[in-house]
Scaffold this active site. Structure first.
Site, PDB file in Angstrom:
ATOM      1  N   ALA A  56       1.381  26.122 -22.061  1.00 55.67           N
ATOM      2  CA  ALA A  56       1.463  25.291 -23.268  1.00 55.67           C
ATOM      3  C   ALA A  56       0.386  25.784 -24.232  1.00 55.67           C
ATOM      4  O   ALA A  56      -0.767  25.983 -23.826  1.00 55.67           O
ATOM      5  CB  ALA A  56       1.235  23.833 -22.904  1.00 55.67           C
ATOM      6  N   VAL A  82      -3.077  27.134 -20.191  1.00 54.22           N
ATOM      7  CA  VAL A  82      -3.230  27.016 -21.637  1.00 54.22           C
ATOM      8  C   VAL A  82      -3.006  28.378 -22.286  1.00 54.22           C
ATOM      9  O   VAL A  82      -3.543  29.391 -21.825  1.00 54.22           O
ATOM     10  CB  VAL A  82      -4.630  26.480 -21.981  1.00 54.22           C
ATOM     11  CG1 VAL A  82      -4.783  26.370 -23.488  1.00 54.22           C
ATOM     12  CG2 VAL A  82      -4.855  25.137 -21.322  1.00 54.22           C
ATOM     13  N   LYS A  83      -2.181  28.380 -23.332  1.00 56.34           N
ATOM     14  CA  LYS A  83      -1.867  29.628 -24.018  1.00 56.34           C
ATOM     15  C   LYS A  83      -2.731  29.708 -25.283  1.00 56.34           C
ATOM     16  O   LYS A  83      -2.740  28.775 -26.100  1.00 56.34           O
ATOM     17  CB  LYS A  83      -0.376  29.593 -24.395  1.00 56.34           C
ATOM     18  CG  LYS A  83       0.348  30.889 -24.177  1.00 56.34           C
ATOM     19  CD  LYS A  83       1.839  30.649 -24.351  1.00 56.34           C
ATOM     20  CE  LYS A  83       2.587  31.923 -24.497  1.00 56.34           C
ATOM     21  NZ  LYS A  83       3.992  31.706 -24.827  1.00 56.34           N
ATOM     22  N   ILE A  84      -3.419  30.822 -25.429  1.00 60.28           N
ATOM     23  CA  ILE A  84      -4.326  31.001 -26.565  1.00 60.28           C
ATOM     24  C   ILE A  84      -4.090  32.385 -27.164  1.00 60.28           C
ATOM     25  O   ILE A  84      -4.052  33.379 -26.429  1.00 60.28           O
ATOM     26  CB  ILE A  84      -5.809  30.874 -26.098  1.00 60.28           C
ATOM     27  CG1 ILE A  84      -6.065  29.475 -25.509  1.00 60.28           C
ATOM     28  CG2 ILE A  84      -6.765  31.166 -27.249  1.00 60.28           C
ATOM     29  CD1 ILE A  84      -7.476  29.271 -24.965  1.00 60.28           C
TER      30      ILE A  84
END
Ligand code: G3P
Length: 215
Positions: A56, A82-84
């Site tokens: 996400a 977590v997508k960054i």
């Protein structure tokens, strides 16, 4: 190579999960925006359907905002990754978050340099975008191959997710250059099952069997 589904559509995820071939899901803000429901409601449902990494993405672009959003997303479920995006503030956040045990998928990767930076910051996953590179006349598959080789050569920990997959031929291509994971849209997953000889074979098995039933 593992297969993830690249979608925020709950019905697609439910269907693909029943097929037994996916072990993770990736989403992004564009995919989330296609859905009617709020992503805050969708994410827990996805986590209930697939017992594997669920990516996400953060929306914030500054270090503090990224870290805050990432902690919130990671708090939704133990499987949330977590997508960054790969950028200086983002990688600073990756370092902080990975030290806290929060897994990060560094996204929008288009070069080996960006992949190296992501791995050094502590990314658990690195997502090169094949299709978008192909779109500008460069080889997405070659990029995946180079990143995988670099990670192996230097014994780095990150897994490479081949992303922005547009057609079924991309999948064996990235499998053969060693991608750890391919994240595929639902349509591509459906296409992967298809072969005209399989359809013909099934038709013949069924019709041959039916003939014996009349005897
Ligand atoms: O996983 C990233 C992917 O969703 C991007 O795909 O087709 O928008 O380049 P695309």
């Amino acid at each position: 190579m593992k297969l993830y589904l690249d979608t925020a559509n709950v019905e697609e995820i439910r269907t693909a999960a029943k097929w037994g071939v996916i072990c993770g899901v990736t989403t992004n803000p564009s995919l989330a925006a296609k859905e009617d429901q709020d992503f805050g409601k969708i994410l827990p449902s996805i986590c209930d359907m697939v017992d594997g990494p669920i990516s996400a993405e953060v929306i914030a672009m500054d270090y503090e905002g990224i870290v805050r959003e990432a902690r919130e997303l990671a708090g939704v479920h133990k499987n949330v990754v977590v997508k960054i995006p790969v950028m200086p503030e983002g990688l600073g956040a990756v370092r902080t978050l990975s030290a806290e045990g929060i897994r990060v998928n560094v996204t929008l990767v288009f070069s080996v340099n960006q992949a190296l930076l992501a791995a050094r910051a502590g990314a658990a996953f690195i997502s090169p975008f094949l299709g978008r590179l192909d779109d500008i006349g460069q080889s997405g598959v070659e990029l995946v191959r180079d990143i995988v080789d670099m990670i192996d050569l230097h014994d780095l920990d990150a897994e490479v997710i081949a992303a922005s997959i547009r057609h079924p031929e991309h999948v064996p291509a990235v499998a053969l250059v060693g991608a750890h994971i391919a994240t595929v849209p639902f349509k591509v997953l459906e296409q992967m099952f298809k072969h005209p000889l399989t359809d013909l074979g099934i038709e013949k098995f069924v019709s041959d069997w039916k003939k014996t039933q009349g005897k």
